[in-house]
Write a protein that holds these residues in place. Sequence first.
Motif, PDB file in Angstrom:
ATOM      1  N   UNK A 196      -7.114  -6.786   5.666  1.00 21.72           N
ATOM      2  CA  UNK A 196      -6.750  -5.430   5.247  1.00 21.72           C
ATOM      3  C   UNK A 196      -5.363  -5.339   4.615  1.00 21.72           C
ATOM      4  N   UNK A 197      -4.576  -6.404   4.681  1.00 15.88           N
ATOM      5  CA  UNK A 197      -3.187  -6.347   4.220  1.00 15.88           C
ATOM      6  C   UNK A 197      -3.020  -5.821   2.784  1.00 15.88           C
ATOM      7  N   UNK A 198      -3.802  -6.293   1.806  1.00 22.19           N
ATOM      8  CA  UNK A 198      -3.617  -5.771   0.442  1.00 22.19           C
ATOM      9  C   UNK A 198      -3.825  -4.255   0.350  1.00 22.19           C
ATOM     10  N   UNK A 199      -4.801  -3.748   1.076  1.00 16.43           N
ATOM     11  CA  UNK A 199      -5.075  -2.305   1.058  1.00 16.43           C
ATOM     12  C   UNK A 199      -3.958  -1.536   1.766  1.00 16.43           C
ATOM     13  N   UNK A 200      -3.444  -2.121   2.849  1.00 16.16           N
ATOM     14  CA  UNK A 200      -2.371  -1.466   3.593  1.00 16.16           C
ATOM     15  C   UNK A 200      -1.114  -1.343   2.753  1.00 16.16           C
ATOM     16  N   UNK A 201      -0.832  -2.379   1.968  1.00 15.85           N
ATOM     17  CA  UNK A 201       0.334  -2.337   1.087  1.00 15.85           C
ATOM     18  C   UNK A 201       0.203  -1.200   0.084  1.00 15.85           C
ATOM     19  N   UNK A 202      -0.959  -1.073  -0.506  1.00 17.07           N
ATOM     20  CA  UNK A 202      -1.190  -0.020  -1.509  1.00 17.07           C
ATOM     21  C   UNK A 202      -1.051   1.365  -0.880  1.00 17.07           C
ATOM     22  N   UNK A 203      -1.705   1.575   0.271  1.00 16.76           N
ATOM     23  CA  UNK A 203      -1.680   2.882   0.910  1.00 16.76           C
ATOM     24  C   UNK A 203      -0.301   3.246   1.450  1.00 16.76           C
ATOM     25  N   UNK A 204       0.528   2.238   1.694  1.00 18.83           N
ATOM     26  CA  UNK A 204       1.868   2.498   2.224  1.00 18.83           C
ATOM     27  C   UNK A 204       2.738   3.268   1.238  1.00 18.83           C
ATOM     28  N   UNK A 205       2.353   3.263  -0.029  1.00 17.25           N
ATOM     29  CA  UNK A 205       3.132   3.984  -1.036  1.00 17.25           C
ATOM     30  C   UNK A 205       2.684   5.428  -1.192  1.00 17.25           C
ATOM     31  N   UNK A 206       1.599   5.803  -0.546  1.00 17.63           N
ATOM     32  CA  UNK A 206       1.146   7.187  -0.601  1.00 17.63           C
ATOM     33  C   UNK A 206       2.015   8.048   0.308  1.00 17.63           C
ATOM     34  N   UNK A 207       2.342   9.235  -0.151  1.00 14.53           N
ATOM     35  CA  UNK A 207       3.251  10.115   0.576  1.00 14.53           C
ATOM     36  C   UNK A 207       2.793  10.359   2.000  1.00 14.53           C
ATOM     37  N   UNK A 208       1.494  10.555   2.193  1.00 14.26           N
ATOM     38  CA  UNK A 208       0.955  10.876   3.506  1.00 14.26           C
ATOM     39  C   UNK A 208       1.212   9.760   4.515  1.00 14.26           C
ATOM     40  N   UNK A 209       1.261   8.498   4.040  1.00 21.45           N
ATOM     41  CA  UNK A 209       1.359   7.353   4.947  1.00 21.45           C
ATOM     42  C   UNK A 209       2.668   6.579   4.823  1.00 21.45           C
ATOM     43  N   UNK A 210       3.624   7.095   4.071  1.00 28.80           N
ATOM     44  CA  UNK A 210       4.822   6.310   3.759  1.00 28.80           C
ATOM     45  C   UNK A 210       5.671   5.966   4.980  1.00 28.80           C
ATOM     46  N   UNK A 211       5.532   6.744   6.047  1.00 30.84           N
ATOM     47  CA  UNK A 211       6.262   6.435   7.275  1.00 30.84           C
ATOM     48  C   UNK A 211       5.383   5.700   8.291  1.00 30.84           C
TER      49      UNK A 211
END
Length: 389
Positions: A20-35
Motif C-alpha cells: 500500500x505504500x505507493x498509494x499512501x504516499x499519494x493520499x498523504x498530499x490530500x488536504x483531508x489526510x495531510x496530518x
Amino acid sequence: MEKLFFFLYSFLSFLLYILALPFLVVFSFKTKYKDSLPARFFLWNNKPLKPHGIWFHSCSFGEAKAIKSLVDRLPQESLRMSTTTHTGFQVIEEYTQESRYLPFEPLLFGWLKPQKALVVMEAEFWYLLFALAQSRGAKTLLINARMSDRSFPRYEKIGWLYREIFKHIDEVYAQTAKDKERLESLGAQNVVVTGNIKLAHLPSISKEIKKPSSLVVCGASTHEGEEALILDAFAVFKKEHPEAVLLLVPRHPERFDKVAKMMEDFAETYQVTAQRYSQNAVLSSDIILVDVLGELVNMYAISDIVILGGAFEPIGGHNAAEAAQFGCKIISGEHYFNQKDIFDAIEGIAVVEASNLSRRLLQHGLLKPTKIKSKSDITVITESLKRVL
C-alpha cells in the motif's frame, strides 16, 4: 496455534503495508489526510506515548467526545490518547499533550510502550493493538462495545478472527444485553452491560447563543445527499412559516465549502438570505451554515426542531441524546442502526422515510419534545481503571 496466528497476522499486515505504500504516499498530499496519514503510516511527528499511563483509543470525533466522562474521573497526568481521524485528534488534544495518531499495526512493534491499561472504544478491533499492549503489561478493555443487527452477520463470517482478538481483551463493557450475547458468541469474556457511555455525560453548551425570535430548525450532522433533502423540506416549510430559520450543520468539515455552494444556490432560487457562521456568528439570515466544529450542542440549545442526519442515508445515525437533553423535537431517518440503543433510551423521536420528511416537518405541532428515559453507569469501568493506577 496462538503464536502461529500472531506470526501469520503480523507477516500479512506488514506485507499489506508494503503493497500500500505507493498509494499512501499519494493520499498523504490530500488536504483531508495531510496530518493523519503521514503520522499513522510513516510515524511523521508521531513519537511514542509516554509509558505507564491509561491509554484511550477512540476513532472518531463523537467517540473522542464520549470518553470525557471517563477522562474526567482519572488523574490528568495518567492520560494517554490516540485516534485515527483528524477530527478525533482535535478532541483528544484537549485532554492531554500525550495525544497521538494510532500507527498502522505493523508499526506498533517499535512504537508501542508499556502502559497500565489500554481502553478502546466501540468497534476498533485491531488485533496487534490488543495483543502487543497486553503482552507489554497493559490491562486491556473494550468499552461501549456493540454489535448491530446489520454488522453482526459480517462479524460472524470471520468469527475465527474475532475469537483470536478477544483472547487479548481482558474486560468488555457492552451497551446492551443483546450486544453482550453477540460479543460472547464471538469469544468475548468478562462482559458487563453498562449502557451506552454516550449517555453518561452529554456535552454541555460552551457559550450561549442568542436565539432568533422565530422557529429554529436544525439540520444536524448531515451527510452527502441529506443537505439537499433538508433544504427541499425547508423550502416547503418556509411557505407556511416565512419567519423560520434553518441551521445547517454538516458532519464533516471537508464538505463545508460544497454545502455552502448548495446553500447559496438555494438562497438565490428561493430568494432567501444565507450566511456562513464562520464569517458572521450572529444568526441573522434565513439559512445559516454552521461551518465551525464544536458548535453543534450550542445550536441544539436554541433549536425547536432537529432533523438529525446520518439516518436518511445508510450511515447508521448519530447521537440523538445530545439534542434530546434540551427537549428538542427530533426527526430522524430510518437508517439509525448504529444508534439503536440510544434511540431506545429516548422518548419522542419521529422516524420517517426520506420521502416523508417535508410532510412530517409541516406537522411539527404534532411532534413531542424528546426526553431521555435512561442513562448509563460507568462506575464499574472507572473502578477497574483505578485499580491499575
